[in-house]
Design a protein around this motif. Structure first.
Motif, mmCIF file in Angstrom:
data_model
loop_
_atom_site.group_PDB
_atom_site.id
_atom_site.type_symbol
_atom_site.label_atom_id
_atom_site.label_comp_id
_atom_site.label_asym_id
_atom_site.label_seq_id
_atom_site.Cartn_x
_atom_site.Cartn_y
_atom_site.Cartn_z
ATOM 1 N N TYR A 12 0.801 -1.238 0.000
ATOM 2 C CA TYR A 12 0.000 0.000 0.000
ATOM 3 C C TYR A 12 0.834 1.289 0.000
ATOM 4 C CZ TYR A 12 -2.857 3.689 2.155
ATOM 5 O OH TYR A 12 -3.444 4.891 2.474
ATOM 6 N N LYS A 16 1.065 4.028 -3.034
ATOM 7 C CA LYS A 16 0.714 5.442 -2.823
ATOM 8 C C LYS A 16 1.890 6.339 -3.249
ATOM 9 C CE LYS A 16 -0.706 7.275 1.349
ATOM 10 N NZ LYS A 16 -1.786 7.634 2.304
ATOM 11 N N HIS A 19 1.893 6.438 -6.904
ATOM 12 C CA HIS A 19 0.767 7.256 -7.375
ATOM 13 C C HIS A 19 1.137 8.739 -7.343
ATOM 14 C CE1 HIS A 19 -3.289 8.742 -7.941
ATOM 15 N NE2 HIS A 19 -3.283 9.341 -6.765
ATOM 16 N N VAL A 23 1.515 11.261 -10.466
ATOM 17 C CA VAL A 23 0.641 12.428 -10.494
ATOM 18 C C VAL A 23 1.481 13.702 -10.718
ATOM 19 C CG1 VAL A 23 -0.595 13.891 -8.853
ATOM 20 C CG2 VAL A 23 -1.368 11.553 -9.243
ATOM 21 N N GLY A 76 -4.116 5.012 -8.718
ATOM 22 C CA GLY A 76 -5.148 5.676 -7.908
ATOM 23 C C GLY A 76 -6.350 4.770 -7.710
ATOM 24 N N ALA A 80 -7.968 3.155 -4.325
ATOM 25 C CA ALA A 80 -9.388 3.306 -3.998
ATOM 26 C C ALA A 80 -10.005 1.951 -3.646
ATOM 27 C CB ALA A 80 -10.124 3.953 -5.168
ATOM 28 N N LYS A 94 -13.132 13.963 -5.699
ATOM 29 C CA LYS A 94 -11.829 13.827 -6.357
ATOM 30 C C LYS A 94 -11.997 13.188 -7.741
ATOM 31 C CE LYS A 94 -7.290 11.874 -6.121
ATOM 32 N NZ LYS A 94 -6.138 11.466 -5.363
ATOM 33 N N ARG A 148 -9.930 15.918 3.240
ATOM 34 C CA ARG A 148 -11.171 15.108 3.183
ATOM 35 C C ARG A 148 -12.333 15.842 3.848
ATOM 36 N NH1 ARG A 148 -9.631 8.759 3.935
ATOM 37 N NH2 ARG A 148 -7.812 8.778 2.610
HETATM 38 C C1 HEM Z 1 -6.294 9.616 -11.867
HETATM 39 C C2 HEM Z 1 -7.197 9.279 -10.985
HETATM 40 C C3 HEM Z 1 -6.915 9.267 -9.510
HETATM 41 C C4 HEM Z 1 -7.439 8.380 -8.621
HETATM 42 C C5 HEM Z 1 -8.411 7.253 -8.950
HETATM 43 C C6 HEM Z 1 -6.886 8.707 -7.313
HETATM 44 C C7 HEM Z 1 -7.168 8.045 -6.113
HETATM 45 C C8 HEM Z 1 -6.457 8.182 -4.949
HETATM 46 C C9 HEM Z 1 -6.659 7.418 -3.740
HETATM 47 C C10 HEM Z 1 -7.758 6.396 -3.541
HETATM 48 C C11 HEM Z 1 -5.713 7.795 -2.850
HETATM 49 C C12 HEM Z 1 -5.452 7.159 -1.499
HETATM 50 C C13 HEM Z 1 -5.687 8.062 -0.346
HETATM 51 C C14 HEM Z 1 -5.111 7.439 0.914
HETATM 52 O O1 HEM Z 1 -4.402 6.443 0.858
HETATM 53 O O2 HEM Z 1 -5.378 7.974 1.962
HETATM 54 C C15 HEM Z 1 -4.905 8.824 -3.471
HETATM 55 C C16 HEM Z 1 -3.845 9.481 -2.880
HETATM 56 C C17 HEM Z 1 -3.342 10.659 -3.325
HETATM 57 N N1 HEM Z 1 -3.662 11.285 -4.520
HETATM 58 FE FE1 HEM Z 1 -4.799 10.500 -5.987
HETATM 59 N N2 HEM Z 1 -6.036 9.786 -7.443
HETATM 60 C C18 HEM Z 1 -6.042 10.179 -8.764
HETATM 61 C C19 HEM Z 1 -5.369 11.279 -9.274
HETATM 62 C C20 HEM Z 1 -4.707 12.222 -8.505
HETATM 63 C C21 HEM Z 1 -4.299 13.533 -8.934
HETATM 64 C C22 HEM Z 1 -4.531 14.103 -10.322
HETATM 65 C C23 HEM Z 1 -3.681 14.134 -7.876
HETATM 66 C C24 HEM Z 1 -3.053 15.507 -7.746
HETATM 67 C C25 HEM Z 1 -3.324 16.506 -8.528
HETATM 68 C C26 HEM Z 1 -3.662 13.196 -6.784
HETATM 69 C C27 HEM Z 1 -3.072 13.415 -5.560
HETATM 70 C C28 HEM Z 1 -3.002 12.487 -4.564
HETATM 71 C C29 HEM Z 1 -2.205 12.639 -3.346
HETATM 72 C C30 HEM Z 1 -1.335 13.848 -2.984
HETATM 73 C C31 HEM Z 1 -2.409 11.489 -2.580
HETATM 74 C C32 HEM Z 1 -1.779 11.140 -1.238
HETATM 75 C C33 HEM Z 1 -2.667 11.567 -0.104
HETATM 76 C C34 HEM Z 1 -2.225 10.995 1.226
HETATM 77 O O3 HEM Z 1 -1.108 11.252 1.642
HETATM 78 O O4 HEM Z 1 -3.011 10.283 1.842
HETATM 79 N N3 HEM Z 1 -4.330 12.049 -7.197
HETATM 80 N N4 HEM Z 1 -5.382 9.038 -4.757
#
Ligand code: HEM
Length: 150
Positions: A12, A16, A19, A23, A76, A80, A94, A148
């Motif tokens: 996990y 992340k 990801h 991004v 991402g 999810a 989001k 959130r």
């Molecule tokens: C393309 C489709 C995307 C999906 C399906 C998606 C989904 C997710 C999910 C489910 C998480 C997990 C959150 C967690 O573990 O707490 C995450 C983390 C994150 N996403 Fe995305 N995301 C996408 C695109 C993006 C984009 C475009 C950005 C920024 C512009 C972004 C920025 C982030 C960041 C910064 C985190 C880390 C947050 C943390 O530290 O918990 N994501 N994303």
């Protein structure tokens, strides 16, 4: 949040990290390619500079934008599923924003093809204003994922 609850298990935090990395590449590409268009706009169709910008833009779209967008989605969506985020408000918001960003990328690709064909459909100023959209989407997405609010 317990890292080992969903199907990703101990992978996990690595997923992340990957990801967030892709991004960053994706958004960097969404900032740079439309900036190229602003410069491209100023070149006369058919000129050497026109062809050089077309080549630069195509390379950036192929090497950065498309792969980074696909990998951001793949990683991402894995996160999810791992978290069971599909019934959470922040994730819905989001998702809407990233769908909009993906749509914007579709427009960026289509506009690049029109520039390559010698067309200059928009004013340079409009193009500059459109360039602000990914910045706005990034701010909102980061608030959704970190704060959130719902
Ligand atoms: C393309 C489709 C995307 C999906 C399906 C998606 C989904 C997710 C999910 C489910 C998480 C997990 C959150 C967690 O573990 O707490 C995450 C983390 C994150 N996403 Fe995305 N995301 C996408 C695109 C993006 C984009 C475009 C950005 C920024 C512009 C972004 C920025 C982030 C960041 C910064 C985190 C880390 C947050 C943390 O530290 O918990 N994501 N994303």
């Amino acid at each position: 949040m317990d890292g080992a609850i969903g199907f990703l298990g101990l992978a996990y935090p690595w997923v992340k990290a990957a990801h967030v990395t892709f991004v960053i590449f994706w958004i960097a590409g969404l900032f740079i390619v439309p900036r190229y268009y602003v410069h491209h706009h100023a070149t006369p169709p058919g000129s050497a500079e026109d062809r050089a910008w077309t080549e630069r833009e195509e390379r950036a779209r192929k090497i950065i934008l498309t792969p980074a967008m696909l990998l951001s989605w793949l990683l991402g969506l894995s996160l999810a599923f791992h978290l069971g985020a599909f019934d959470q408000g922040w994730f819905h918001a989001k998702l809407l924003l990233v769908i909009a960003l993906t749509g914007y990328q579709g427009w960026v690709g289509a506009y690049g093809k029109r520039l390559a064909a010698g067309k200059r459909p928009l004013e340079g100023r409009t193009l500059r204003m459109l360039n602000e959209l990914p910045a706005l989407a990034t701010i909102l997405i980061v608030v959704m994922v970190i704060v959130r609010p719902f």
